[in-house]
Enzyme design. Structure first.
Site, mmCIF file in Angstrom:
data_model
loop_
_atom_site.group_PDB
_atom_site.id
_atom_site.type_symbol
_atom_site.label_atom_id
_atom_site.label_comp_id
_atom_site.label_asym_id
_atom_site.label_seq_id
_atom_site.Cartn_x
_atom_site.Cartn_y
_atom_site.Cartn_z
ATOM 1 N N ARG A 267 -12.147 13.084 1.201
ATOM 2 C CA ARG A 267 -12.889 12.184 2.185
ATOM 3 C C ARG A 267 -14.366 12.096 1.374
ATOM 4 O O ARG A 267 -15.360 11.032 1.598
ATOM 5 C CB ARG A 267 -13.101 12.574 3.533
ATOM 6 C CG ARG A 267 -12.005 12.676 4.215
ATOM 7 C CD ARG A 267 -11.240 11.540 4.584
ATOM 8 N NE ARG A 267 -10.021 11.679 5.232
ATOM 9 C CZ ARG A 267 -9.170 10.841 5.406
ATOM 10 N NH1 ARG A 267 -9.340 9.419 4.998
ATOM 11 N NH2 ARG A 267 -7.752 11.011 5.787
ATOM 12 N N TYR B 145 0.977 -1.378 -0.003
ATOM 13 C CA TYR B 145 0.028 0.029 -0.075
ATOM 14 C C TYR B 145 0.852 1.318 -0.009
ATOM 15 O O TYR B 145 0.712 2.375 -0.636
ATOM 16 C CB TYR B 145 -0.927 0.006 1.139
ATOM 17 C CG TYR B 145 -1.902 1.378 1.259
ATOM 18 C CD1 TYR B 145 -2.708 1.788 0.223
ATOM 19 C CD2 TYR B 145 -1.553 2.170 2.299
ATOM 20 C CE1 TYR B 145 -3.199 2.624 0.324
ATOM 21 C CE2 TYR B 145 -2.383 3.461 2.240
ATOM 22 C CZ TYR B 145 -2.987 3.627 1.313
ATOM 23 O OH TYR B 145 -3.742 4.782 1.283
ATOM 24 N N TYR C 62 -0.843 13.343 6.526
ATOM 25 C CA TYR C 62 -0.530 12.141 7.366
ATOM 26 C C TYR C 62 1.044 12.261 7.721
ATOM 27 O O TYR C 62 1.728 12.291 6.506
ATOM 28 C CB TYR C 62 -0.925 10.817 6.830
ATOM 29 C CG TYR C 62 -2.422 10.278 6.978
ATOM 30 C CD1 TYR C 62 -3.098 11.376 7.304
ATOM 31 C CD2 TYR C 62 -2.630 9.016 6.646
ATOM 32 C CE1 TYR C 62 -4.553 10.733 7.547
ATOM 33 C CE2 TYR C 62 -3.853 8.702 6.644
ATOM 34 C CZ TYR C 62 -4.715 9.355 6.966
ATOM 35 O OH TYR C 62 -6.161 8.821 7.151
ATOM 36 N N GLU D 111 -14.026 -1.233 6.372
ATOM 37 C CA GLU D 111 -13.891 0.133 5.584
ATOM 38 C C GLU D 111 -15.352 0.310 4.898
ATOM 39 O O GLU D 111 -15.879 -0.895 4.453
ATOM 40 C CB GLU D 111 -12.871 0.623 4.729
ATOM 41 C CG GLU D 111 -11.634 1.015 5.423
ATOM 42 C CD GLU D 111 -10.628 1.752 4.479
ATOM 43 O OE1 GLU D 111 -10.782 1.988 3.327
ATOM 44 O OE2 GLU D 111 -9.550 2.081 5.002
ATOM 45 N N ARG E 184 1.633 6.986 -6.802
ATOM 46 C CA ARG E 184 0.526 7.837 -6.810
ATOM 47 C C ARG E 184 1.077 9.458 -6.600
ATOM 48 O O ARG E 184 0.868 10.387 -7.464
ATOM 49 C CB ARG E 184 -0.773 7.745 -6.100
ATOM 50 C CG ARG E 184 -1.845 8.791 -6.150
ATOM 51 C CD ARG E 184 -3.059 8.349 -5.539
ATOM 52 N NE ARG E 184 -2.745 7.927 -4.114
ATOM 53 C CZ ARG E 184 -3.836 7.703 -3.225
ATOM 54 N NH1 ARG E 184 -4.908 7.156 -3.681
ATOM 55 N NH2 ARG E 184 -3.695 6.909 -1.823
HETATM 56 C C1 3HB Z 1 -6.485 5.700 -0.828
HETATM 57 O O1 3HB Z 1 -5.213 5.566 -0.715
HETATM 58 O O2 3HB Z 1 -6.861 6.272 -2.100
HETATM 59 C C2 3HB Z 1 -7.455 5.421 0.017
HETATM 60 C C3 3HB Z 1 -7.304 4.412 0.989
HETATM 61 C C4 3HB Z 1 -8.207 4.097 2.043
HETATM 62 C C5 3HB Z 1 -9.304 4.558 1.697
HETATM 63 C C6 3HB Z 1 -9.661 5.486 0.964
HETATM 64 C C7 3HB Z 1 -8.695 5.840 0.095
HETATM 65 O O3 3HB Z 1 -7.746 3.216 2.969
#
Ligand code: 3HB
Length: 338
Positions: free
Chosen positions: A220, A147, A207, A332, A154
């Site tokens: 969001r 991740y 963050y 989520e 990105r």
């Molecule tokens: C993201 O990195 O785009 C993302 C990650 C999440 C929730 C929403 C978006 O855990």
């Protein structure tokens, strides 16, 4: 059988349907189809609609097709691995980064490709993204969590194309059980696109470094309305049990689920929309087409029960069994308002 359709609308809307429904073939409102299944497929343009299957669950009885629709004449194509379809106002696209032992470069190429395509086609404003990442909590070849590796790519694409973090819309970044990274997205030609934050949760791109070398960059929620109309929709990002930047209620799926619901309620509230210049407001009863991602199979029942209590009885709620970006998050939730 009867097809449940949302009201006619000038912004893209989705419905959850049986996979491989023959009714879809000659439905001219369809913009694109994403199948949630126990396996994945490549990116395709089928009858002029972008299509892929994402491996987002582990029980085929939970599979469904997420069908995106919009009225109006359409045009479609495929360019640099991105399959797309559009009306005059909105574009839907699907792309994929193949499975590999590193993802930053592939993700950077994916997002620069998206920015270039939507710019060239004249739908330059990204409006919603979904990113389904296989092995999201595993380590890449350099020992970086996948991740975080995705987030590096990105962020690099934004740097390369001069895109401001505040210009990134609502998103989903969640696990899948295979297939590299599947990404689908909406983009707008014009009209209103308002990216919303939640004052209870730190803006993702701020963050701290403890979450990875480059931050996640997304809003969001995103409000979309077509040019000259306020008949819009609010697209809510995948939302978790986070306050500030910290995960709350470690190990307690029910309480994490309650905080996720509270975060959604706050982001869509009249007070929060007013803060972003929008004169309207919503509650959890207004959210539909919910996708609820649950890390552990044994938590599915508890999460289903809480969602049944808190959302409208008419709301369509799909529960999927898959990993989540942060290892301590158990659930989520995302959805669409109106
Ligand atoms: C993201 O990195 O785009 C993302 C990650 C999440 C929730 C929403 C978006 O855990």
């Amino acid at each position: 059988g009867p097809r449940r359709r949302s009201r006619r609308s000038a912004t893209p809307h989705c419905s959850f349907e049986k996979v491989a429904s023959p009714d879809l073939a000659d439905d001219e409102t369809v913009l694109g189809v994403i199948e949630h299944r126990t396996g994945h497929s490549g990116v395709a343009l089928i009858d002029g609609r972008p299509h892929t299957a994402v491996h987002t669950t582990t029980d085929e009885s939970e599979s469904f097709a997420e069908v995106w629709r919009l009225d109006g004449p359409k045009e479609s194509g495929s360019h640099g691995g991105i399959a797309w379809a559009r009306t005059a106002d909105y574009l839907f696209g699907v792309a994929r980064v193949p499975e590999g032992d590193r993802y930053a470069d592939g993700t950077a190429a994916l997002y620069t490709g998206i920015f270039d395509l939507i710019g060239e086609l004249g739908h330059p404003r990204l409006a919603r993204t979904w990113n389904y990442v296989s092995g999201i909590n595993t380590l890449n070849a350099d020992g970086l969590e996948v991740y975080r590796d995705f987030c590096v790519g990105r962020a690099e694409a934004l740097d390369a194309r001069g895109v401001e973090p505040a210009g990134m819309p609502a998103a989903t970044g969640i696990g899948t059980h295979g297939g590299g990274i599947a990404c689908y997205f909406l983009a707008a030609r014009a009209g209103e696109r308002v990216n919303l934050e939640n004052p209870a949760v730190l803006t993702a791109h701020r963050y701290p470094r403890q979450y990875g070398p480059r931050p996640p960059i997304f809003a969001r929620a995103t409000w979309l309305a077509p040019p000259g109309s306020d008949d819009g929709r609010l697209y809510v990002s995948a939302t978790a049990g986070i306050r500030g930047h910290e995960t709350v209620h470690h190990g307690d799926v029910a309480r994490q689920c309650e905080v996720a619901l509270e975060n959604i309620a706050q982001v869509i509230s009249a007070e929060n929309l007013r803060r972003h210049g929008l004169r309207r407001g919503y509650t959890l009863a207004d959210v539909d087409h919910l996708k609820v991602y649950v890390r552990h199979r044994e938590d599915v029942r508890a999460v289903r029960r809480i969602c049944a209590e808190r959302f409208s009885r008419e709301a369509r709620v799909a529960v999927l069994h898959t990993d989540i970006a942060r290892t301590d998050l158990l659930v989520e939730i995302e959805g669409v308002v109106a």
